[in-house]
Design an enzyme around this catalytic site. Structure first.
Site, PDB file in Angstrom:
ATOM      1  N   ASN A  32       0.857  -1.195   0.000  1.00  0.00           N
ATOM      2  CA  ASN A  32       0.000   0.000   0.000  1.00  0.00           C
ATOM      3  C   ASN A  32       0.885   1.234   0.000  1.00  0.00           C
ATOM      4  O   ASN A  32       1.847   1.300   0.773  1.00  0.00           O
ATOM      5  CB  ASN A  32      -0.904  -0.004   1.242  1.00  0.00           C
ATOM      6  CG  ASN A  32      -1.880   1.174   1.243  1.00  0.00           C
ATOM      7  OD1 ASN A  32      -1.491   2.301   1.500  1.00  0.00           O
ATOM      8  ND2 ASN A  32      -3.135   0.899   0.954  1.00  0.00           N
ATOM      9  N   SER A  55      -4.923  -0.177  -2.981  1.00  0.00           N
ATOM     10  CA  SER A  55      -5.535   1.101  -2.648  1.00  0.00           C
ATOM     11  C   SER A  55      -6.696   0.795  -1.700  1.00  0.00           C
ATOM     12  O   SER A  55      -7.568  -0.020  -2.021  1.00  0.00           O
ATOM     13  CB  SER A  55      -6.036   1.801  -3.917  1.00  0.00           C
ATOM     14  OG  SER A  55      -6.504   3.088  -3.605  1.00  0.00           O
ATOM     15  N   GLU A  56      -6.711   1.433  -0.514  1.00  0.00           N
ATOM     16  CA  GLU A  56      -7.590   0.945   0.553  1.00  0.00           C
ATOM     17  C   GLU A  56      -9.080   1.165   0.288  1.00  0.00           C
ATOM     18  O   GLU A  56      -9.913   0.631   1.013  1.00  0.00           O
ATOM     19  CB  GLU A  56      -7.184   1.545   1.906  1.00  0.00           C
ATOM     20  CG  GLU A  56      -7.212   3.053   2.014  1.00  0.00           C
ATOM     21  CD  GLU A  56      -5.856   3.668   1.727  1.00  0.00           C
ATOM     22  OE1 GLU A  56      -5.076   3.102   0.929  1.00  0.00           O
ATOM     23  OE2 GLU A  56      -5.579   4.746   2.298  1.00  0.00           O
ATOM     24  N   ASN A  57      -9.429   1.930  -0.757  1.00  0.00           N
ATOM     25  CA  ASN A  57     -10.845   2.023  -1.104  1.00  0.00           C
ATOM     26  C   ASN A  57     -11.359   0.759  -1.805  1.00  0.00           C
ATOM     27  O   ASN A  57     -12.545   0.691  -2.139  1.00  0.00           O
ATOM     28  CB  ASN A  57     -11.113   3.272  -1.957  1.00  0.00           C
ATOM     29  CG  ASN A  57     -10.230   3.343  -3.176  1.00  0.00           C
ATOM     30  OD1 ASN A  57      -9.044   3.034  -3.114  1.00  0.00           O
ATOM     31  ND2 ASN A  57     -10.794   3.732  -4.301  1.00  0.00           N
ATOM     32  N   SER A  97     -11.212  -4.918   2.072  1.00  0.00           N
ATOM     33  CA  SER A  97      -9.975  -4.177   1.882  1.00  0.00           C
ATOM     34  C   SER A  97      -9.195  -4.052   3.195  1.00  0.00           C
ATOM     35  O   SER A  97      -7.967  -4.206   3.225  1.00  0.00           O
ATOM     36  CB  SER A  97     -10.292  -2.786   1.324  1.00  0.00           C
ATOM     37  OG  SER A  97      -9.118  -2.140   0.908  1.00  0.00           O
TER      38      SER A  97
END
Lengths: 226, 243
Positions: A32, A55-57, A97
């Site tokens: 990340n 990508s944490e979304n 996620s």
């Protein structure tokens, strides 16, 4: 009146810091990257290494930013900019996620910082009085297997960002493993900070002057310039 | 016969409390956010809302409009970066429950899954866990309330904080495709918090880009089963998009 010539810039540029971080990524890593210098890291990964960026979304397999005509409002990254998905990317909801974050599936998270302490405490989410926003930083520093910081060695006023104790609100205690800056690479160890590498043209005294905490110098560092 | 497709936004929003509701809103920034549904709530003069959402709007649309119009009394989320949010929070008009993003996702998931609370490492040793973050200011800038200190517990030598599930009254979400049974499919990263908000809430309303006949969405490509969805309205029937 004499004009003092400005000292020539030393150390690494922001892109060079990102390139140095990318050298330490391995084929098969899941990583990340946060805003700032970390976001430049994917551009510098050697073509013979397959690194999947998260990508944490809700995207594993984030690609480069799209050309203007290829922008899709349904495909964005954690900074809310447009992004792309590489072949083989996977998309999932926010709970999955963060399950993969907290569940220890990320090889590394690479972040910027406001302050890092000698014991690896990290402050990178809040300056009291300014906009409050934590995002996923507190989950990432607890969940990723290693936490790497990529930042300028000092802040805009010239004050050290590597300090004995953080004065800004913490993101996590004792979470940082390694710090990459324009001047050096330092590891956070149980015995304290260890300078493991100098940027080209930088000497140990320069790093000491720009650092607000004591550090040891690894064997051989400073003798050859790297 | 089950039919969750509504012919107007008024019908879809009829059961939303007009005052003091806790409303979860899907989306990450504007990606996947039900902008038109949120604005339709503003048209209905809904007030004193407790919003649960990752962000509190961008620019002037969706939650940003609700914020600018002074309809939000409390906000639970991770990144309310709108300048107007900072102004209203510091002026004592919005109570802020700042929540790490993964904790927000899991609090919604837990709320939808019948789990009242859970332990997470996120936030351990920070002001969000020890109860020192300013949650509410008074009109003169004094801190009226701090965040709740969180219970901690050690498991296998590591410290975790206890987090409570979220069970909103209402969820507003956005999806790509729907059928009349309420089954939804999302497109790309527009999925984000949408299914979690829907699962957690007592009443879920979805704005969708299109409705397809029952059976057209393959059962293994339905991202959210219709059991979690109450009302569906096509985006072209909502607000300025109807023009």
């Amino acid at each position: 009146m004499t004009v003092q010539p400005e000292a020539p810039p030393i150390g690494r540029t922001r892109a060079e810091i990102a390139a140095r971080v990318a050298e330490d990524l391995n084929d098969g890593d899941y990583v990340n990257v946060g805003l700032g210098i970390p976001l430049l890291v994917p551009d510098h990964v050697a073509p013979d290494k397959q690194v999947l960026f998260h990508s944490e979304n809700g995207l594993l397999g984030m690609g480069p930013a799209p050309a203007e005509h290829e922008r899709d409002p349904d495909l964005t990254e954690a900074g809310k900019g447009f992004t792309t998905a590489v072949a083989g990317a996977a998309i999932f909801d926010s709970a999955v996620s963060f399950a993969l974050i907290r569940g220890g599936r990320l090889t590394a998270t690479i972040m910027g910082a406001l302050q890092v302490s000698a014991s690896g405490d990290l402050a990178n989410w809040y300056v009291p009085g300014r906009r409050p926003g934590v995002g996923g930083a507190m989950d990432l520093v607890q969940g990723a297997r290693t936490v790497w910081i990529a930042m300028e060695h000092v802040d805009r006023t010239g004050a050290p960002k590597i300090v004995e104790r953080c004065t800004l609100p913490l993101t996590g205690r004792g979470v940082v493993d390694r710090i990459y800056t324009d001047l050096a690479v330092l590891d956070v160890t149980p015995a304290g900070l260890v300078l493991t590498e100098l940027a080209p043209g930088v000497d140990v005294a320069t790093v000491r002057a720009a650092t607000g905490a004591p550090f040891a110098v690894a064997a051989g560092v400073g003798e050859t310039g790297r | 016969m089950i039919d969750k497709i509504r012919g107007s936004v008024a019908e879809a929003l009829a059961d939303v409390p007009r005052r003091g509701a806790m409303i979860a809103v899907g989306g990450f920034g504007d990606c996947g956010a039900p902008l038109a549904l949120v604005e339709a709530l503003c048209e209905l003069d809904v007030r004193d809302v407790h919003v649960v959402s990752n962000n509190c709007g961008i620019g002037e649309r969706g939650l940003a409009r609700m914020l600018i119009e002074g309809r939000i009394a409390r906000f639970t989320g991770s990144f309310p970066a709108h300048a107007e949010f900072l102004a209203q929070y510091r002026a004592g008009r919005i109570h802020l429950d700042l929540t790490p993003q993964g904790t927000l996702a899991e609090r919604l998931r837990a709320g939808g899954a019948g789990i009242p609370a859970f332990y997470t490492p996120a936030g351990v040793g920070t002001m969000l866990a020890d109860g020192t973050f300013p949650a509410a200011y008074g009109p003169d800038g004094e801190v009226l309330a701090y965040s709740e200190p969180k219970e901690t517990r050690e498991f296998d030598g590591r410290t975790y904080v206890l987090e409570r599930a979220l069970k909103p009254d209402v969820a507003l979400i956005r999806a790509h495709r729907a059928d009349r049974l309420g089954n939804l499919a999302f497109r790309l990263t527009a999925r984000n918090f949408n299914p979690l908000c829907a699962m957690a809430a007592r009443l879920t309303i979805a704005e969708v880009e299109g409705v397809v006949p029952v059976g057209e969405l393959p059962p293994d490509q339905i991202h959210l089963p219709g059991v979690f969805v109450d009302h569906i309205v096509e985006e072209e029937l909502i607000g300025d998009r109807a023009a």
